[in-house]
Scaffold this active site. Structure first.
Site, PDB file in Angstrom:
ATOM      1  N   ASP A  67       0.810  -1.214   0.000  1.00  0.00           N
ATOM      2  CA  ASP A  67       0.000   0.000   0.000  1.00  0.00           C
ATOM      3  C   ASP A  67       0.845   1.266   0.000  1.00  0.00           C
ATOM      4  O   ASP A  67       2.064   1.215   0.166  1.00  0.00           O
ATOM      5  CB  ASP A  67      -0.963  -0.013   1.208  1.00  0.00           C
ATOM      6  CG  ASP A  67      -0.276  -0.460   2.503  1.00  0.00           C
ATOM      7  OD1 ASP A  67       0.966  -0.380   2.586  1.00  0.00           O
ATOM      8  OD2 ASP A  67      -0.982  -0.888   3.416  1.00  0.00           O
ATOM      9  N   ASN A 136      -7.114  -2.516  14.756  1.00  0.00           N
ATOM     10  CA  ASN A 136      -8.531  -2.726  14.419  1.00  0.00           C
ATOM     11  C   ASN A 136      -8.723  -3.944  13.502  1.00  0.00           C
ATOM     12  O   ASN A 136      -9.809  -4.172  12.988  1.00  0.00           O
ATOM     13  CB  ASN A 136      -9.124  -1.469  13.762  1.00  0.00           C
ATOM     14  CG  ASN A 136      -8.495  -1.145  12.412  1.00  0.00           C
ATOM     15  OD1 ASN A 136      -7.604  -1.856  11.947  1.00  0.00           O
ATOM     16  ND2 ASN A 136      -8.943  -0.076  11.783  1.00  0.00           N
ATOM     17  N   HIS A 138      -7.173  -4.498  10.576  1.00  0.00           N
ATOM     18  CA  HIS A 138      -6.971  -4.335   9.129  1.00  0.00           C
ATOM     19  C   HIS A 138      -5.708  -5.072   8.680  1.00  0.00           C
ATOM     20  O   HIS A 138      -4.778  -5.287   9.454  1.00  0.00           O
ATOM     21  CB  HIS A 138      -6.948  -2.850   8.714  1.00  0.00           C
ATOM     22  CG  HIS A 138      -5.740  -2.073   9.105  1.00  0.00           C
ATOM     23  ND1 HIS A 138      -5.745  -0.700   9.275  1.00  0.00           N
ATOM     24  CD2 HIS A 138      -4.456  -2.437   9.358  1.00  0.00           C
ATOM     25  CE1 HIS A 138      -4.549  -0.290   9.589  1.00  0.00           C
ATOM     26  NE2 HIS A 138      -3.750  -1.310   9.657  1.00  0.00           N
ATOM     27  N   GLU A 143      -9.765  -1.938   5.677  1.00  0.00           N
ATOM     28  CA  GLU A 143     -10.292  -1.576   6.987  1.00  0.00           C
ATOM     29  C   GLU A 143     -11.579  -2.352   7.281  1.00  0.00           C
ATOM     30  O   GLU A 143     -12.266  -2.780   6.345  1.00  0.00           O
ATOM     31  CB  GLU A 143     -10.610  -0.074   7.007  1.00  0.00           C
ATOM     32  CG  GLU A 143      -9.412   0.833   6.704  1.00  0.00           C
ATOM     33  CD  GLU A 143      -8.488   1.020   7.898  1.00  0.00           C
ATOM     34  OE1 GLU A 143      -8.582   0.248   8.877  1.00  0.00           O
ATOM     35  OE2 GLU A 143      -7.665   1.946   7.847  1.00  0.00           O
TER      36      GLU A 143
HETATM   37  P1  PGA Z   1       2.439  -1.192  12.540  1.00  0.00           P
HETATM   38  O1  PGA Z   1       1.231  -1.158  11.514  1.00  0.00           O
HETATM   39  O2  PGA Z   1       3.353  -2.266  12.076  1.00  0.00           O
HETATM   40  O3  PGA Z   1       3.073   0.176  12.424  1.00  0.00           O
HETATM   41  O4  PGA Z   1       1.832  -1.469  13.880  1.00  0.00           O
HETATM   42  C1  PGA Z   1       0.688  -2.364  11.068  1.00  0.00           C
HETATM   43  C2  PGA Z   1      -0.550  -2.082  10.280  1.00  0.00           C
HETATM   44  O5  PGA Z   1      -1.233  -1.070  10.557  1.00  0.00           O
HETATM   45  O6  PGA Z   1      -0.865  -2.880   9.392  1.00  0.00           O
END
Ligand code: PGA
Length: 240
Positions: A67, A136, A138, A143
């Site tokens: 992404d 959350n 995702h 999301e």
């Molecule tokens: P993070 O993000 O590794 O910075 O916790 C992971 C994500 O949001 O997929």
């Protein structure tokens, strides 16, 4: 799904790097699906170390990132291109023509997204996909929603994600409100997936994943439908 509990973040990072190195040794021209964020940083440090010690050769490897924010220029120090360049591209011998990240400054977003999926297909599909997880639930920027999207697409970030990612920006209002993200099918078509989960704040989505139930309100639970997933979770995430 195979679940491996690692003592801590460092052990999780080293285990992930070893699995990536194994994939590259088995298939030197493999296609890796890569992730950004705090979770895979330690794995990139380890991969760079292995390359510098002559243990790994990326010269025939292709990579596709999950992404990118949108809109954003790749020179912006919060872009995922910038992150990848800092943590991996500048450290190993990946060829520039083999690196792919959705273009967050593309004029024609629809074509950019459709082409991204086509490029993955023409490269032969992703052999090994590295994933993180949001608190959350995702994966990439898919999301929690009533409906999820199959292919690469533009998405509006949720308040939870904007808040979580604001730690990297001067203020919350600087976080882009949209992103381009691989869709659920883009991810599920990967031949093998490693999901890295670290920290107490990830224990809720991990618990949901391990129930074996599947819900779009926690997109990571879709991974229960994939035939070859390894979950690397540290003890904080496991016991949090
Ligand atoms: P993070 O993000 O590794 O910075 O916790 C992971 C994500 O949001 O997929």
């Amino acid at each position: 799904m195979r679940v491996i509990t690692c003592k801590n973040y460092e052990e999780m990072s080293k285990t992930a790097a070893r699995l990536v190195a194994g994939q590259v040794s088995l298939k030197p021209n493999c296609v890796l699906g890569l992730a950004t964020g705090s979770t895979p940083e330690g794995m990139y440090v380890e991969l760079a170390r292995m390359y510098q010690n002559g243990e790994l050769d990326f010269s025939n490897v292709s990579t596709f990132n999950l992404d990118e924010y949108c809109p954003i220029d790749k020179e912006n120090d919060q872009s995922y291109y910038y992150f990848m360049n800092k943590h991996l591209y500048s450290k190993v011998n990946l060829k520039p023509e083999n690196l792919h990240i959705p273009n967050g400054s593309a004029k024609d977003i629809e074509t950019e997204c459709a082409n991204y999926d086509k490029m993955i297909d023409s490269a032969g599909g992703i052999d090994l996909q590295i994933l993180g997880i949001g608190s959350n639930g995702h994966i990439a920027f898919n999301e929690p929603e009533d409906e999820l999207t199959a292919g690469t697409h533009r998405v509006e970030l949720t308040e939870d994600t904007i808040k979580a990612n604001s730690r990297f920006f001067a203020s919350e209002s600087d976080v882009p409100r949209h992103a381009l993200t691989s869709g659920m099918a883009t991810i599920m078509k990967s031949k093998k997936i490693i999901l890295m989960i670290s920290g107490k704040n990830k224990s809720e989505p991990l618990k949901k994943l391990l129930t074996g139930k599947i819900t779009t309100s926690c997109p990571a639970t879709m991974l229960n439908m994939h035939a070859d997933v390894i979950v690397l979770a540290d003890e904080d995430a496991m016991n949090g």
